[in-house]
Motif scaffolding. Structure first.
Motif, PDB file in Angstrom:
ATOM      1  N   LEU A  86      -7.404  -0.407   5.820  1.00 56.65           N
ATOM      2  CA  LEU A  86      -6.005  -0.818   5.789  1.00 56.65           C
ATOM      3  C   LEU A  86      -5.489  -1.079   4.370  1.00 56.65           C
ATOM      4  CD1 LEU A  86      -5.820  -3.263   8.833  1.00 56.65           C
ATOM      5  CD2 LEU A  86      -5.256  -0.825   8.740  1.00 56.65           C
ATOM      6  N   ILE A  87      -6.332  -0.901   3.368  1.00 58.73           N
ATOM      7  CA  ILE A  87      -5.878  -1.129   1.990  1.00 58.73           C
ATOM      8  C   ILE A  87      -4.740  -0.187   1.588  1.00 58.73           C
ATOM      9  CG2 ILE A  87      -6.610  -0.945  -0.426  1.00 58.73           C
ATOM     10  CD1 ILE A  87      -9.233  -2.209   0.340  1.00 58.73           C
ATOM     11  N   PRO A  88      -4.741   1.085   2.002  1.00 53.01           N
ATOM     12  CA  PRO A  88      -3.579   1.937   1.654  1.00 53.01           C
ATOM     13  C   PRO A  88      -2.263   1.453   2.257  1.00 53.01           C
ATOM     14  CG  PRO A  88      -5.455   3.293   2.264  1.00 53.01           C
ATOM     15  CD  PRO A  88      -5.821   1.886   2.595  1.00 53.01           C
ATOM     16  N   CYS A  89      -2.301   0.611   3.279  1.00 54.95           N
ATOM     17  CA  CYS A  89      -1.072   0.122   3.933  1.00 54.95           C
ATOM     18  C   CYS A  89      -0.614  -1.227   3.387  1.00 54.95           C
ATOM     19  CB  CYS A  89      -1.297   0.004   5.444  1.00 54.95           C
ATOM     20  SG  CYS A  89      -1.812   1.514   6.255  1.00 54.95           S
ATOM     21  N   ILE A  90      -1.293  -1.773   2.363  1.00 64.27           N
ATOM     22  CA  ILE A  90      -0.999  -3.136   1.936  1.00 64.27           C
ATOM     23  C   ILE A  90       0.412  -3.279   1.364  1.00 64.27           C
ATOM     24  CG2 ILE A  90      -2.030  -2.753  -0.325  1.00 64.27           C
ATOM     25  CD1 ILE A  90      -2.027  -6.009   1.771  1.00 64.27           C
ATOM     26  N   ASP A  91       0.923  -2.270   0.674  1.00 64.57           N
ATOM     27  CA  ASP A  91       2.281  -2.367   0.120  1.00 64.57           C
ATOM     28  C   ASP A  91       3.320  -2.461   1.238  1.00 64.57           C
ATOM     29  OD1 ASP A  91       1.360  -2.300  -2.495  1.00 64.57           O
ATOM     30  OD2 ASP A  91       1.446  -0.118  -2.616  1.00 64.57           O
ATOM     31  N   ASN A  92       3.175  -1.629   2.264  1.00 60.67           N
ATOM     32  CA  ASN A  92       4.097  -1.698   3.400  1.00 60.67           C
ATOM     33  C   ASN A  92       3.949  -3.006   4.169  1.00 60.67           C
ATOM     34  OD1 ASN A  92       5.161   0.864   2.888  1.00 60.67           O
ATOM     35  ND2 ASN A  92       3.588   1.879   4.121  1.00 60.67           N
ATOM     36  N   ILE A  93       2.726  -3.489   4.276  1.00 59.10           N
ATOM     37  CA  ILE A  93       2.505  -4.762   4.969  1.00 59.10           C
ATOM     38  C   ILE A  93       3.223  -5.900   4.255  1.00 59.10           C
ATOM     39  CG2 ILE A  93       0.728  -6.467   5.509  1.00 59.10           C
ATOM     40  CD1 ILE A  93      -1.157  -4.140   6.124  1.00 59.10           C
ATOM     41  N   LEU A  94       3.133  -5.927   2.932  1.00 62.76           N
ATOM     42  CA  LEU A  94       3.789  -6.998   2.161  1.00 62.76           C
ATOM     43  C   LEU A  94       5.311  -6.883   2.236  1.00 62.76           C
ATOM     44  CD1 LEU A  94       1.407  -7.046  -0.893  1.00 62.76           C
ATOM     45  CD2 LEU A  94       1.762  -8.918   0.709  1.00 62.76           C
ATOM     46  N   VAL A  95       5.836  -5.666   2.284  1.00 60.68           N
ATOM     47  CA  VAL A  95       7.289  -5.506   2.431  1.00 60.68           C
ATOM     48  C   VAL A  95       7.750  -6.091   3.765  1.00 60.68           C
ATOM     49  CG1 VAL A  95       9.126  -3.802   2.715  1.00 60.68           C
ATOM     50  CG2 VAL A  95       7.456  -3.529   0.893  1.00 60.68           C
TER      51      VAL A  95
END
Length: 431
Positions: free
Chosen positions: A404-413
């Motif tokens: 899930l590290i590639p999704c961390i930017d979207n998760i934080l948004v």
């Protein structure tokens, strides 16, 4: 000369001759199959059998006449009888004639009554509506959530109004004609339950009655969709808006445009050695990801940087985020912590830097420095409250899986957008 013929031998010869004769007679009278006939159970019958049963069988016309006679008797002999439940309404019962002529009168009456009971049909008791079994009724997990407080506890979404609005925006911006097991609301609830409670995919698969692989696919897909929708909630305000919404704790720092801070998210140890070195944080003592956030004096998240390895310094993140280009020279100020060693960058762009004083080689702070440090801490504490609201989503507290590290930017948004949509951090009396 041959052997003499005895009496016993004559008897045996006669016996054999008799058997040969019987076998020949049976073979001649037995019906034979044709050369290419296929044997089956429907074998031809002997003439003797056909002659014996010829008189007992009825012709087609006689059978038709018998059926017509029985039908006429059934139409003529109609009696009224009470219903099975004992009500006063009557139903029509067909009297079927009994073929038992050798029975006594009592036996005939008993047989007739049994036939009446078997042919009894009550009017009005036949239910012709569509029958629905309990297996056809599917209850989704999201339909069991009835109150806003329960929704907020499970997903972090404040109300059903906001949930329905998100579902409407997803349906409008991302039309999909495929059939899915879960509705749009169920998929949004699944994503936010993963963010808020940090549940594993196998637990979500049990709650939503789908496989864990489908849960992961839905999560990755809808994290990107929700991030594109909620990124509009993170807005960089103008200078005039900041001046109109200055709380009382920022009276001494009216020119502050944003308050900067960095948060670190724990992750699982990567398999790659280079990734381990880049993500190791000496401050946390483990592998982390670092993100810089900017909060306005009113308590809204106005800036969010990309994620970096835990080894990256605050200064490097500030330089690579290009936040300095959004500030106005000789007008705006930045409030930061002691970890932001960005004095030279701010000086080159004529930006005032508000930061607590370092003790360095001094034994103690002066009176003015102590008062200024207290004022800065009193104003800067609100960004810690914003970070606390972000930490409510447990996905930021538990080690993040490498998948899930590639999704961390979207998760934080998504998380920052939801924090901005909640109730304000500062009450109306603080302004």
């Amino acid at each position: 000369m041959g052997k003499p013929v005895t009496a016993s031998m004559c008897v045996c010869s006669k016996h054999f001759r008799k058997e040969d004769y019987c076998a020949k007679d049976i073979q001649m009278n037995r019906p034979k199959l044709k050369r290419f006939a296929v044997p089956s159970l429907n074998l031809p019958k002997r003439k003797v059998y056909l002659e014996e049963h010829r008189h007992s069988s009825l012709g087609r016309e006689e059978r038709y006449a018998k059926r017509q006679k029985v039908q006429e008797l059934q139409d003529a002999n109609i009696v009224d009888a009470p219903l099975c439940d004992g009500s006063e309404e009557a139903v029509q019962l067909t009297v079927v004639p009994t073929p038992y002529g050798d029975l006594t009168e009592e036996e005939k009456v008993a047989v007739q009554n049994l036939l009446l009971l078997s042919s009894r049909v009550a009017k009005g008791l036949v239910d012709k509506e569509v029958q629905v079994s309990s297996g056809d009724i599917i209850i989704t997990f999201s339909s069991t959530i009835k109150e806003d407080r329960h929704l907020n506890s499970l997903t972090g979404i404040p109300s059903f109004t906001l949930l329905n609005k998100l579902a409407l925006l997803v349906k409008k911006n991302y039309p999909d004609i495929k059939k899915h097991k879960l509705s749009i609301i169920d998929r949004i609830v699944l994503v936010f339950m993963k963010l808020k409670m940090g549940l594993k995919f196998n637990v979500l698969s049990f709650l939503f009655k789908i496989c864990s692989a489908s849960c992961k696919i839905i999560f990755v897909e809808y994290v990107g969709k929700l991030a594109n929708i909620l990124k509009s909630c993170i807005v960089w305000p103008s200078y005039e808006e900041c001046q109109q919404n200055i709380p009382s704790c920022f009276i001494d720092f009216k020119s502050v445009r944003t308050v900067l801070d960095c948060i670190e998210i724990p992750i699982e140890k990567p398999k790659c050695l280079c990734c381990r070195i880049r993500t190791y944080s000496h401050y946390k003592g483990r592998q982390t990801l670092k993100i810089m956030t900017g909060v306005s004096p009113a308590g809204l998240i106005t800036f969010l940087s990309k994620s970096y390895g835990g080894r990256t310094s605050d200064k490097a993140i500030f330089e690579q985020s290009h936040l300095i280009n959004k500030l106005q020279s000789r007008q705006d100020s930045l409030m930061v912590d002691k970890g932001f060693l960005i004095d030279k960058i701010c000086k080159d762009h004529f930006i005032k830097l508000v930061r607590p004083h370092f003790l360095s080689k001094k034994k103690q702070f002066s009176a003015e420095e102590s008062k200024e440090n207290i004022s800065i801490s009193r104003a800067r504490v609100h960004i810690e409250r914003v970070n606390q609201r972000m930490r409510i989503f447990n996905i930021l507290n538990n080690p993040l899986p490498n998948a899930l590290i590639p999704c961390i930017d979207n998760i934080l948004v998504i998380i920052c957008g939801m924090v901005n949509l909640q109730t304000p951090i500062l009450s109306a009396g603080k302004f």
